[in-house]
Every structure is written in structure tokens, then in C-alpha cells.
Design a protein around this motif. Sequence first.
Motif, short mmCIF file in Angstrom:
data_model
loop_
_atom_site.label_atom_id
_atom_site.label_comp_id
_atom_site.label_asym_id
_atom_site.label_seq_id
_atom_site.Cartn_x
_atom_site.Cartn_y
_atom_site.Cartn_z
N GLN A 249 63.21 -0.21 36.69
CA GLN A 249 64.29 0.28 37.54
C GLN A 249 65.18 -0.88 37.93
N PHE A 250 66.48 -0.61 38.01
CA PHE A 250 67.43 -1.64 38.41
C PHE A 250 67.23 -1.98 39.89
N ASP A 337 66.19 4.26 24.29
CA ASP A 337 66.88 4.66 25.52
C ASP A 337 66.80 3.57 26.58
N ASP A 338 65.65 2.89 26.68
CA ASP A 338 65.50 1.78 27.62
C ASP A 338 66.44 0.64 27.26
N ARG A 341 69.94 1.52 28.30
CA ARG A 341 70.03 1.37 29.76
C ARG A 341 70.15 -0.10 30.15
N GLU A 345 72.82 -2.13 32.42
CA GLU A 345 72.38 -2.67 33.71
C GLU A 345 72.39 -4.18 33.77
N ARG A 371 80.04 -2.43 29.89
CA ARG A 371 79.80 -3.30 31.06
C ARG A 371 80.60 -4.59 30.96
N ARG A 622 73.24 8.44 27.72
CA ARG A 622 72.43 7.41 28.38
C ARG A 622 73.31 6.41 29.12
N GLU A 625 74.70 8.13 32.29
CA GLU A 625 73.70 8.25 33.35
C GLU A 625 73.48 6.91 34.05
N THR A 626 73.42 5.85 33.27
CA THR A 626 73.11 4.53 33.83
C THR A 626 74.26 3.99 34.67
N GLU A 629 74.58 4.56 38.42
CA GLU A 629 73.72 3.86 39.36
C GLU A 629 74.07 2.39 39.56
#
Length: 747
Positions: A249-250, A337-338, A341, A345, A371, A622, A625-626, A629
Motif C-alpha cells: 500500500q502507498f 497489476d502490482d 500500480r 505510485e 506520473r 489500473r 484506480e491508482t 489515491e
Amino acid sequence: MQKRRALLVGIEEYGAGFLPLRAVRQDVPFMGKALGSCGYEVEEVLDDQDAVALGKRLREFCEACDEGDVHVIYFSGHGRSVAGKDYLVPARANRDQVDDKENDYSRVKTDFSEHVGRGLVVFIIDACRDGATAKGREEFGHERVGGPRFVRFFGCSHNEICQVFPKGHNGEDISIFSKALGEALQSGQCCSLNEVLGRTTDKCLAITKKAALPVQKPRLSFGEMTAEAPEMLKRRIFDPPVVSPIWKQFDSQRMHCLLIISESESRKKHESEFHWMVKQAMTGGFGSRVWGAFRSYANDRDLINGKRRVIEESPDPPLINLATLAVNDAFRDHVFDDVVRALVEADLVIFDVTSFEPGVLLLMGIRSASRRGVSLSMHGGGWRELDDINVPFNLSDLSLGSHTEPEGGKEEDRVTETLVQRIEYGFRQLAQQPRYQDLPAYDALRQLGPLYEAASTIFASTHVLALASYRKPYKRNWQFLTNQVKGFLRSRISKPEIVRLVDLGNPQLVSQFLYEQIRRTAACIVDWTEYSPSTFFELGVRLAVSEWGAIQVVDDRYLPEGEQFHKWEGMAGQIENMRTLFNPFTYRLDGDSSQIRAAVDLLLDLNPGMDQSSKYDRVYRRVSETIQEIAEAYTPVHKQLMDAADALHNPRQGREGAPQILFRHSGENSKQYAKTESERAARELRIAAWLYMEYRVKAGHLQLNDPLRELYEQLGEESASALFAADEVELGQLILDSLQEKRNKHE
């Protein structure tokens, strides 16, 4: 999403005519552990089911195998051949019942090929256990059934029987085939059916020799040899799962760093020098420097979810999460998927761009599109900063660093020092420069202009965008692909067009126009052929920013088993994993065009608004969604206005340096129109910022020691002074009066 499931059946107790099989007690848990080590969800079936119930369970298990899935059925027990067909013997069945040719309800068939969906089912059969049922007499396993989606893996060949290794596992009996197969799978060294067969055969021969038993050689049976069979036999279905190294988790109070290692670097048997170098940069004195630079950027940053990043000044050790992943593993289904993400992040991503491998470039494209963080591109393989290098044209202005190992002596820490300097500079520039970029695409994807037409979707009726190689060897492929796609489009589009960037004839900068098209065009085909680094970077960008995804194709001669693949053999691991994950349509210049037709049909049938379980927009979803957050909140309006004003005419520039604008004077007697205009525009922006703080933020009602109130006071006084200097006394005085009125209320 690809799923691996295993169904284990072990039957120990039988009726008259069959010996009990005590080795089953060891076989089933041993194989369960082995298949689990390969990433399979393991389920055991109760051994008291009759033939009808067991057959129904196996049939349903096969039918549930969807596209991309691999299902394994494992059976340890007795087997029989009746009327030329192979059967399994259910629990407590007796020989007379099973051998009755008219009684199909007393035995379980082994051919479930007609019930397999779009996945692959492997039926492992460790059966036919005693001399009375020797395969030489009963012809068990002689029946040829199945195909490229249904494979039977028998524990022995014709004229042999499946045997037991006495006391062969923890002092207990275990079946030879099951032991050999389980050990082969747990070794992690063989991943395809071909590789597993070879390793299992060697182990079976070694066990039978050690136990002084007859030879037993396993074999595969999948019906007739078809064009798809070699691909199926080479498919990686038993590769051990990679445990995702990505943070769960971030954490807004930590720094998150992702290191993507190239395949050439990850093949080194020892821990790579580059990996060690990055870890060294994140610890000790180096780590404190990195943390300080990171804090200068991240501390007190507001996120769109309402949270604020609060970064400790000097934690010991620095709170840095470092996740390292080989590009081969990044494209494994359960890790991908990780990885996506983490690309969004991570405050810092370090890409090992040695050889500009396609997988690395695809991940870099996702990062560049999603990003504005710090992203370093580091090249090894003997290259150093002053050496010549061919950089993909999309990345021609990339700032490359070298992670080639130092030659020793006094240079031992030089490469690490340079790496740390790049990280420090990146974070400090990111803190100061709102439009900081170390990868292309980010701004070009977002700044399309205020007009609706500049950002609206370009549908397939206008054109289909193709991302592909521009190298000469690809020319024939392009001509073939164009003709084929246009031909299939004609049935649904009156004037079909498939275009590359060069076909659109536009004087706009290539990069700006390219990323606009990648974002806006609904129908996009990406051809892997030639493995162009630029194409894979563009593919990563496309997958990240478009809910329409991309239809991916490849000339099958360029796949790992193809005759043109020799140039990319060093990248085979990532390409094979990408192939499994994305499942591109294949074609051949002189072959069947049905795959191109299927690709075009899918292209025209895409419907992001309605396709709830689609795979083509997996990356886009994905990323979306990321971002919800971790994305930074937009800078407050008054701060944006002040920053724009400072960029035109900073209050310090008259005291400490020359104006920031270009061409502020054009001659000795110049009226300096440019300088005057920049100062006027800066003044108007500051006035607008103060008015926003006055009436929208109501900063004048805050406590006097509030930082926002202090900024409001300072900005008001600067604006009033500038207005007086411009002979706009009335508005200047209005601002001062308002400031004084607010002060009086607090006294």
C-alpha cells in the motif's frame, strides 16, 4: 486474468480384483505441494466418489478453463483400457464391473477434450499399477485423443507399468512417476511440458535404476501433431510464481522507489552490481542525501484524496521503500497489476535501459504517461556517458546515465555518486519546476487545447492508427498489414484508412502530434514485429491513457520459435511472458489471414462503456484506480496566478538580476515593449490572485499569524505598490484600504 488451477484425485481403496494403493497417501500431498510451488490453486477430490460423480466433477473442471487459463488434473490410482478406450477406476470398484464393456457407468473416461473451453488442460495420469493390468497387454494409453488444448501426461510408456518406489518418501511408499514429476516441478528449472517431460524422464530412470525396478519412461499424448502443438509444448505453464516485491500500500510518509532490471542484467547468477549500487544509494550517507532531496519536493504536498504528505526531516534510517523487479517477471499475470500500480505510485523509478529492451520500454511508456515523478534511465553493458549510442527516436532527448561497473581503484564509488546526484537533482528540479519532465509524453498528452475538437475521440471511420517499426525490413509487413486490414474494414467502413504518423502529413512537432493521436484515436493497432523500442514505448503510453486499449499483432516468424527471432534471443524471457499476458494476434505474409480478420473484428467491436470484463483496457483501469489515491491536488488558483506572474516578472529580478523575458530590449533607443508588457501582465496576474484570496478564499478573515493570511497581506501590498507605479492610484488605494480594514477587525 490468467488462472492456474489443479484438481487432485487419489484413490487408495478398491474392490475385488484391484490391489490397494498405499503410495497414494504420499502422491497427492507431494504433487499438491509441487503444483502449488508453480502457482496453482490446488483442490483435492474426495476418494469416495463413484464414477458418475467423479466424471461430472472432472468435466466441470475442464469446462471452466477459460482463455489463457491452465488447468491440471492429477490422478493417482488404477487405470484400465476397455474396448480400446482409456478409463480411470473409481473408488471401491471391482474388476468385473470395470471390464464390462456394456457398463460405462462403472468407470471414468480420460478423454475430456470436447469439454475444454479456450484454455489448456493437462491430465496427469499415474495409473495402471500391477502386473495384471500391464499396459503391454491392456494397451492402456494407446488411444490417441486430445489436441493443442487437451494433453494427457502418462506415467509410463507402452509395455510398461507405473510402479511404486518402496520407502521412497519420508520412509513411506510413493509412486515413481509422481515423485519424479513433483521434484521436476519444484526444481523451478523446467517450465514447459517439453522441459518437464525431459526432467521427469531422467528422474524416473534414475529412481528405477536405484530401486532395481523395470524401466519406466513417462510420455505425453495429445492426439495428432498440428501446427499449434509445438507452441503448446513450449508454453511456460509450470514456471514458479514470482512473489511481488511491490509495497502492499502507498504510504504518503515514505519514499517509494521502483527499480526495473533488464533481462540481460537479471541473467547474471550473482546479485547484479546495478541492484547493489541502487541499494547502496538508498542507505547510509547516500540515503540521507536522497531523502533530503525527496523531502524538498514531497513535504506538505496535497493529494487529490484530501490527504497531505508529511515527510520527516531526517529519519534514521530514511523511510525508503525499494522494490526491485526483473523485466521478465514484471509481465507475469499475477504480478503485472502490482507493477502498473507501482509505476504510478513510485516517487522514483529507475529503468535499466541496456539494449533498450521491449518490456522495459513498454513499462517506461506507462510511467511517462501517468506520473510526473523522477524517472532515471540508466544504461549498462559497458556503455559510459561519453560513448556513442543509438537512442530510439522517441527518446532522443533522454538524459542517459551509465551504470557500467567501475574499473576499480579510486572510481569504486563514482558511479553510485553520479546516480545519487541524478536523484538529488531530479527531486529538487521537480520541486521548483512545475513542468519538469525526464520522460517525454506527459505534457503532450494533457495539453490538447481548450477547444472540444482538440480533445475529442477520433473514431475508426476517420482512420485506424498503427504503431509499428519504420525499419526497411518491415516495409513488406506494412504493405501486407495495410492491405489486409483495409480489406476487412471495407465491410463496415466506407473509406477505411490505416495510417502511421508519417502518413498524416502534419508540420506539427512529431512528439506533440504523436501523443495527441495516441490519446485521441479510438482504433489502434500495434505490431510487435521487429521489436522496435519506440513502438513498445508508444504501446505503453497507449495502454495507460486509452480506455480503447490496443489491438496487438505480430508476424509469427518473430516469435521465440520463429525463424526470424535469433536477433532477440537474449530477450526471449520477457517476450514470452508478454506474449502470454497480451496474447497478440499472429500473422504470416504468405499464410492464413484469419487472425488479421479476428483482430479487425475485435477492433471494431470495442466498447469501453459496455465491456465490463474486458482485458484490452486492463492497464488503463489500473492506472485510473491508482491515480485516484496518489495524484497531487491541483495548485490553488491564487498560487497558479502568482507563479505565472513570477515567471513573467519576479519581484527579485530588479534587485538581483536581469528580467526573465527574452528580447527585453532591441536597440539603444528601444522603448522596451517586451519588458513593459511582461511587467504589466505580471501585475494583472497578481491583482487577480489577490482578488481571488480576498473574495473566494477570504484570507483577510484568517488569524494574522496564519501563513495564508501573511501571503494575502504581502501580495496586497505588492499589488498596490505596482498599481501606484503605473498611476492606477484608485485600485491601489482600494487594496490598501481593504487590508487596513481587515487588520482593524483583529485589533
